[in-house]
Motif scaffolding. Structure first.
Motif, short mmCIF file in Angstrom:
data_model
loop_
_atom_site.label_atom_id
_atom_site.label_comp_id
_atom_site.label_asym_id
_atom_site.label_seq_id
_atom_site.Cartn_x
_atom_site.Cartn_y
_atom_site.Cartn_z
N ALA A 1 7.60 130.05 55.25
CA ALA A 1 7.49 130.39 53.83
C ALA A 1 8.52 131.45 53.49
N LYS A 2 9.19 131.25 52.35
CA LYS A 2 10.24 132.18 51.92
C LYS A 2 10.03 132.55 50.46
N MET A 3 10.16 133.83 50.16
CA MET A 3 10.12 134.32 48.79
C MET A 3 11.56 134.62 48.38
N ILE A 4 12.02 133.96 47.31
CA ILE A 4 13.42 134.03 46.90
C ILE A 4 13.56 134.60 45.49
N LYS A 5 14.54 135.49 45.31
CA LYS A 5 14.89 135.99 43.98
C LYS A 5 16.41 136.11 43.91
N ASP A 6 16.99 135.54 42.87
CA ASP A 6 18.45 135.57 42.66
C ASP A 6 19.21 135.09 43.90
N ASN A 7 18.73 134.02 44.51
CA ASN A 7 19.33 133.42 45.71
C ASN A 7 19.34 134.36 46.92
N HIS A 8 18.47 135.34 46.93
CA HIS A 8 18.34 136.25 48.07
C HIS A 8 16.93 136.15 48.64
N LEU A 9 16.86 136.18 49.94
CA LEU A 9 15.58 136.14 50.63
C LEU A 9 14.93 137.52 50.55
N LEU A 10 13.76 137.58 49.91
CA LEU A 10 13.03 138.84 49.82
C LEU A 10 12.11 139.03 51.02
N ARG A 11 11.35 137.99 51.33
CA ARG A 11 10.41 138.02 52.45
C ARG A 11 10.30 136.62 53.03
N ASP A 12 9.96 136.57 54.30
CA ASP A 12 9.67 135.27 54.90
C ASP A 12 8.65 135.46 56.02
N ILE A 13 8.01 134.38 56.37
CA ILE A 13 6.99 134.39 57.41
C ILE A 13 6.86 132.99 57.97
N VAL A 14 6.55 132.90 59.24
CA VAL A 14 6.25 131.62 59.88
C VAL A 14 4.77 131.64 60.27
N ILE A 15 4.05 130.62 59.81
CA ILE A 15 2.63 130.49 60.11
C ILE A 15 2.48 129.37 61.13
N GLU A 16 1.81 129.67 62.23
CA GLU A 16 1.59 128.68 63.29
C GLU A 16 0.13 128.27 63.31
N ASP A 17 -0.11 127.01 63.58
CA ASP A 17 -1.48 126.49 63.68
C ASP A 17 -1.52 125.49 64.82
N ASP A 18 -2.23 125.82 65.88
CA ASP A 18 -2.33 124.91 67.01
C ASP A 18 -3.73 124.32 67.15
N SER A 19 -4.50 124.40 66.08
CA SER A 19 -5.86 123.84 66.14
C SER A 19 -5.80 122.31 66.16
N THR A 20 -6.74 121.72 66.85
CA THR A 20 -6.80 120.27 66.92
C THR A 20 -7.87 119.71 65.98
N GLU A 21 -8.71 120.59 65.43
CA GLU A 21 -9.79 120.14 64.56
C GLU A 21 -9.31 119.88 63.14
N ARG A 22 -8.30 120.60 62.69
CA ARG A 22 -7.83 120.47 61.32
C ARG A 22 -6.90 119.27 61.15
N THR A 23 -6.99 118.65 59.99
CA THR A 23 -6.04 117.60 59.62
C THR A 23 -4.73 118.25 59.17
N ARG A 24 -3.70 117.46 59.01
CA ARG A 24 -2.41 117.99 58.56
C ARG A 24 -2.55 118.67 57.21
N THR A 25 -3.27 118.05 56.29
CA THR A 25 -3.47 118.61 54.95
C THR A 25 -4.18 119.95 55.03
N LYS A 26 -5.22 120.04 55.85
CA LYS A 26 -5.95 121.30 55.99
C LYS A 26 -5.08 122.38 56.62
N LYS A 27 -4.19 121.99 57.54
CA LYS A 27 -3.27 122.95 58.14
C LYS A 27 -2.31 123.51 57.09
N ILE A 28 -1.84 122.64 56.19
CA ILE A 28 -0.93 123.06 55.14
C ILE A 28 -1.62 124.05 54.20
N PHE A 29 -2.82 123.70 53.75
CA PHE A 29 -3.56 124.58 52.85
C PHE A 29 -3.92 125.90 53.53
#
Length: 89
Positions: free
Chosen positions: A6-34
């Motif tokens: 995920a990236k927060m952008i203002k005036d074509n500059h990166l303000l903040r970013d983060i990588v979210i990892e999910d290795d659960s096997t119980e969640r569906t792809r859609t639930k992982k995205i949400f």
């Protein structure tokens, strides 16, 4: 492993970013995205954006999308929030 960047952008500059990892096997792809989006919003102190038709269409086609002011109820201080699936098993 399922990872979203995920990236927060203002005036074509990166303000903040983060990588979210999910290795659960119980969640569906859609639930992982949400779940990842919830974590991003919590970390960036944002309200949850609305998934508009164009947002859904872009995400289905490219595995990434941008949330602009129209997607948020509150006023945002950046141009857009972009999420992108970078790894999926």
């Amino acid at each position: 492993m399922f990872r979203i960047w995920a990236k927060m952008i203002k005036d074509n500059h990166l303000l903040r970013d983060i990588v979210i990892e999910d290795d659960s096997t119980e969640r569906t792809r859609t639930k992982k995205i949400f779940h990842a989006l919830d974590e991003v919003c919590h970390e960036f102190d944002l309200s949850k954006p609305l998934w508009l038709e164009v947002t859904i269409k872009d995400f289905k086609k490219h595995d990434k999308t941008r949330f602009f002011q129209d997607n948020f109820i509150e006023q945002i201080e950046f141009d857009y929030l972009e999420i992108h699936v970078i790894e999926e098993d």
